[in-house]
Design a protein around this motif. Structure first.
Motif, PDB file in Angstrom:
ATOM      1  N   SER A  74       0.822  -1.211   0.000  1.00  0.00           N
ATOM      2  CA  SER A  74       0.000   0.000   0.000  1.00  0.00           C
ATOM      3  C   SER A  74       0.858   1.264   0.000  1.00  0.00           C
ATOM      4  N   GLY A  75       0.579   2.145  -0.971  1.00  0.00           N
ATOM      5  CA  GLY A  75       1.268   3.431  -1.036  1.00  0.00           C
ATOM      6  C   GLY A  75       2.679   3.369  -1.559  1.00  0.00           C
ATOM      7  N   LEU A  76       3.126   2.194  -2.051  1.00  0.00           N
ATOM      8  CA  LEU A  76       4.523   2.023  -2.466  1.00  0.00           C
ATOM      9  C   LEU A  76       4.571   1.557  -3.919  1.00  0.00           C
ATOM     10  N   THR A  77       5.459   2.168  -4.706  1.00  0.00           N
ATOM     11  CA  THR A  77       5.693   1.757  -6.086  1.00  0.00           C
ATOM     12  C   THR A  77       7.138   1.309  -6.220  1.00  0.00           C
ATOM     13  N   LEU A  78       7.316   0.078  -6.727  1.00  0.00           N
ATOM     14  CA  LEU A  78       8.658  -0.473  -6.928  1.00  0.00           C
ATOM     15  C   LEU A  78       8.979  -0.439  -8.413  1.00  0.00           C
ATOM     16  N   ASN A  79      10.120   0.118  -8.749  1.00  0.00           N
ATOM     17  CA  ASN A  79      10.574   0.188 -10.137  1.00  0.00           C
ATOM     18  C   ASN A  79      11.737  -0.783 -10.308  1.00  0.00           C
ATOM     19  N   LEU A  80      11.450  -1.930 -10.943  1.00  0.00           N
ATOM     20  CA  LEU A  80      12.442  -2.999 -11.057  1.00  0.00           C
ATOM     21  C   LEU A  80      13.456  -2.659 -12.147  1.00  0.00           C
ATOM     22  N   VAL A  81      14.748  -2.872 -11.830  1.00  0.00           N
ATOM     23  CA  VAL A  81      15.828  -2.548 -12.762  1.00  0.00           C
ATOM     24  C   VAL A  81      16.467  -3.805 -13.324  1.00  0.00           C
ATOM     25  N   THR A  82      16.771  -4.756 -12.456  1.00  0.00           N
ATOM     26  CA  THR A  82      17.406  -5.995 -12.904  1.00  0.00           C
ATOM     27  C   THR A  82      17.119  -7.094 -11.886  1.00  0.00           C
ATOM     28  N   VAL A  83      17.474  -8.307 -12.244  1.00  0.00           N
ATOM     29  CA  VAL A  83      17.246  -9.460 -11.370  1.00  0.00           C
ATOM     30  C   VAL A  83      18.256  -9.432 -10.223  1.00  0.00           C
ATOM     31  N   SER A  84      17.781  -9.805  -9.049  1.00  0.00           N
ATOM     32  CA  SER A  84      18.663  -9.848  -7.872  1.00  0.00           C
ATOM     33  C   SER A  84      19.744 -10.899  -8.072  1.00  0.00           C
ATOM     34  N   PRO A  85      21.014 -10.542  -7.850  1.00  0.00           N
ATOM     35  CA  PRO A  85      22.110 -11.491  -8.060  1.00  0.00           C
ATOM     36  C   PRO A  85      22.310 -12.402  -6.845  1.00  0.00           C
ATOM     37  N   GLY A  86      23.093 -13.476  -7.066  1.00  0.00           N
ATOM     38  CA  GLY A  86      23.496 -14.330  -5.956  1.00  0.00           C
ATOM     39  C   GLY A  86      22.633 -15.566  -5.825  1.00  0.00           C
ATOM     40  N   THR A  87      23.163 -16.578  -5.140  1.00  0.00           N
ATOM     41  CA  THR A  87      22.437 -17.808  -4.849  1.00  0.00           C
ATOM     42  C   THR A  87      22.662 -18.169  -3.382  1.00  0.00           C
ATOM     43  N   PRO A  88      21.691 -18.013  -2.506  1.00  0.00           N
ATOM     44  CA  PRO A  88      20.391 -17.404  -2.820  1.00  0.00           C
ATOM     45  C   PRO A  88      20.562 -15.906  -3.075  1.00  0.00           C
ATOM     46  N   PRO A  89      19.603 -15.277  -3.793  1.00  0.00           N
ATOM     47  CA  PRO A  89      19.744 -13.849  -4.119  1.00  0.00           C
ATOM     48  C   PRO A  89      19.688 -12.967  -2.877  1.00  0.00           C
ATOM     49  N   THR A  90      20.484 -11.909  -2.922  1.00  0.00           N
ATOM     50  CA  THR A  90      20.501 -10.953  -1.811  1.00  0.00           C
ATOM     51  C   THR A  90      19.345  -9.968  -1.964  1.00  0.00           C
ATOM     52  N   PRO A  91      18.511  -9.821  -0.955  1.00  0.00           N
ATOM     53  CA  PRO A  91      17.358  -8.912  -1.081  1.00  0.00           C
ATOM     54  C   PRO A  91      17.763  -7.443  -0.998  1.00  0.00           C
ATOM     55  N   ALA A  92      16.954  -6.620  -1.610  1.00  0.00           N
ATOM     56  CA  ALA A  92      17.074  -5.172  -1.437  1.00  0.00           C
ATOM     57  C   ALA A  92      16.097  -4.758  -0.347  1.00  0.00           C
ATOM     58  N   ILE A  93      16.552  -3.927   0.570  1.00  0.00           N
ATOM     59  CA  ILE A  93      15.699  -3.476   1.660  1.00  0.00           C
ATOM     60  C   ILE A  93      15.108  -2.119   1.290  1.00  0.00           C
ATOM     61  N   VAL A  94      13.784  -2.066   1.228  1.00  0.00           N
ATOM     62  CA  VAL A  94      13.082  -0.822   0.920  1.00  0.00           C
ATOM     63  C   VAL A  94      12.553  -0.244   2.228  1.00  0.00           C
ATOM     64  N   GLY A  95      13.002   0.962   2.549  1.00  0.00           N
ATOM     65  CA  GLY A  95      12.567   1.618   3.778  1.00  0.00           C
ATOM     66  C   GLY A  95      11.621   2.770   3.490  1.00  0.00           C
ATOM     67  N   VAL A  96      10.573   2.886   4.287  1.00  0.00           N
ATOM     68  CA  VAL A  96       9.598   3.969   4.151  1.00  0.00           C
ATOM     69  C   VAL A  96       9.517   4.699   5.480  1.00  0.00           C
TER      70      VAL A  96
END
Length: 483
Positions: free
Chosen positions: A250-272
């Motif tokens: 809710s209230g958040l728009t994510l603009n995807l740029v590329t696939v998360s790298p790594g195995t397992p992939p490292t997450p991006a932390i979105v702070g509001v």
């Protein structure tokens, strides 16, 4: 206009004819010349004033538009940040909630790109005439192919007819000289695959892959079929037809740029988080923009004393109703109903009107007190930017300026341009009046000079006659005395 050269003292009368004629002419033209000079000065001042007012209004409207910019909003109630902007970026609106979110991008949404079978003749290969039908997600986009068409002109026809629909075409030629027509779409997501039919040699099924080494007669999708974006948010699976993901949080728009790298992939932390400091800066910018405009209007409207403090110097719009009407229209938006919500008036944010100057003041202590209440940052954003393109304070303030800068229709002009046209027409009228006065002065000077020269000649003749008579009697008297 300069007067004709006048003679000096009359030879017959001894009078200064030039001075007499100049005095009479100046007395005749003085009142009209004073009137023209005063009207010209006032008209020139008003023309300059219109230019200054237009510049001030344009600057104010630009400030409102910049503050309401949706790409980089100045009145964002919340700020969203990504720990990995190379993976994704984030923006928030007034309905956002403070918090942190762990996001992993597994797949990006892709569009459809398809290629035809190869044409040995290259871009100049002949293409049969007819209607080329490009289908996508149940919608057909038709392109008329005329007689004597080539692969290149077919490409151009597709781009011209369907460019507005996000469909484009190009030609790829391999090392052997053979060419393929490649068609792509800006629409992304599963189910948006293209297919082509209607023209022999250009049939393409976009749901089928061409493969890494397609044969000359093969056609189909290039680099895979269209797919949805796939990501996880706090471990929950989310799909999106677009790489701009809205509604997942809710209230958040994510603009995807590329696939998360790594195995397992490292997450991006979105702070509001609440954007209290940024909102305070933006409110101050709003107040400053309004006060700058108000001060300009005051300067152009109020008469001021001269250097000696005795005479009153008129400003460009002294006594003119236009600036008063303008500031009233703009000021009315400060209290007009907007998007609704707990925040209805600017005074709740510490924005007040100075009773003496009419300018806005900003009490930051009152602002911070209001911001301490839960959810207020989002309400500030709603107050200024609204829930649509028209009901926010910024949009309403900008629209209030429109009648003065922009025409209401194609046959009219804005109010300031209308006023400028009137002043320019008045300039021409005053110029014509000055020319007429100059002509009158020249004619009057010529007439008076001729009359006084004639008088001087007559006086000279009379003096000569008088001198002759005097000499005659003097001679007569001398003869009588000699006897």
């Amino acid at each position: 206009m300069a007067s004709p050269i006048l003679p000096g003292s009359g030879l017959g009368s001894g009078l200064d004819i030039g001075a007499i004629v100049t005095a009479l002419v100046n007395a005749d033209k003085s009142a009209k010349q004073t009137q023209i000079d005063a009207a010209t000065k006032t008209n020139t001042l008003k023309i300059s004033g219109v230019g200054s007012l237009k510049s001030a209004l344009t600057a104010f409207q630009t400030a409102m538009n910049n503050l309401g910019n949706k790409t980089n909003p100045a009145f964002a109630g919340f700020t969203a940040t990504s720990s990995k902007t190379d993976i994704l970026t984030a923006t928030s609106d007034s309905t956002a909630v403070a918090g942190n979110y762990s996001v992993v991008v597994n797949k990006l949404a892709t569009g459809s790109k398809i290629a035809s079978a190869s044409f040995a003749g290259g871009a100049a290969s002949a293409i049969p005439s007819g209607t080329l039908k490009i289908s996508q997600n149940g919608t057909d986009y038709n392109v008329d192919i005329p007689a004597n068409a080539t692969l290149q002109t077919t490409r151009d026809a597709i781009n011209k007819a369907q460019g507005a629909n996000g469909i484009s075409a190009n030609i790829v030629t391999d090392s052997t000289g053979a060419s393929r027509l490649v068609i792509s779409s800006s629409k992304t997501g599963a189910g948006s695959d293209l297919s082509v039919s209607g023209i022999a040699g250009l049939e393409i099924d976009g749901t089928q892959l061409m493969g890494s080494s397609p044969a000359a007669g093969a056609s189909g999708a290039v680099n895979g079929v269209a797919q949805n974006a796939e990501l996880t948010i706090d471990g929950l699976a989310v799909t999106s037809k677009s790489n701009t993901v809205t509604g997942a949080v809710s209230g958040l728009t994510l603009n995807l740029v590329t696939v998360s790298p790594g195995t397992p992939p490292t997450p991006a932390i979105v702070g509001v988080e609440a954007n209290t400091k940024g909102l305070q800066t933006s409110v101050q910018a709003f107040v400053d923009a309004y006060n700058t405009l108000k001060n300009t209007i005051d300067t152009l409207s109020k008469a001021t004393p001269d250097e000696d403090g005795k005479l009153t110097v008129q400003a460009a719009f002294t006594g003119d109703a236009l600036p008063r009407s303008m500031i009233a229209d703009i000021r009315a938006q400060l209290t007009a109903p907007g998007a609704g919500g707990p925040l209805a008036v600017l005074s709740q944010l510490g924005v007040m009107t100075d009773r003496l100057t009419g300018n806005l003041t900003f009490d930051t202590a009152a602002f911070n007190k209001t911001m301490a209440q839960p959810g207020m940052t989002g309400q500030v954003q709603q107050l200024f930017t609204g829930t649509n393109d028209t009901n926010g304070l910024l949009a309403r303030m900008s629209k209030a300026v429109d009648p003065y800068l922009k025409p209401m229709d194609s046959k009219s002009k804005g109010l300031l341009d209308q006023r400028l046209d009137s002043l320019i027409a008045n300039t021409k009228t005053l110029t014509n009046q000055q020319l007429a006065l100059d002509l009158r002065v020249a004619n009057l000077t010529k007439t008076l000079t001729a009359k006084y020269n004639a008088m001087d000649l007559l006086v000279g003749q009379m003096k000569a006659t008088a001198n002759n008579i005097t000499s005659f009697f003097a001679s007569l008297n001398a003869q009588q005395s000699a006897k």
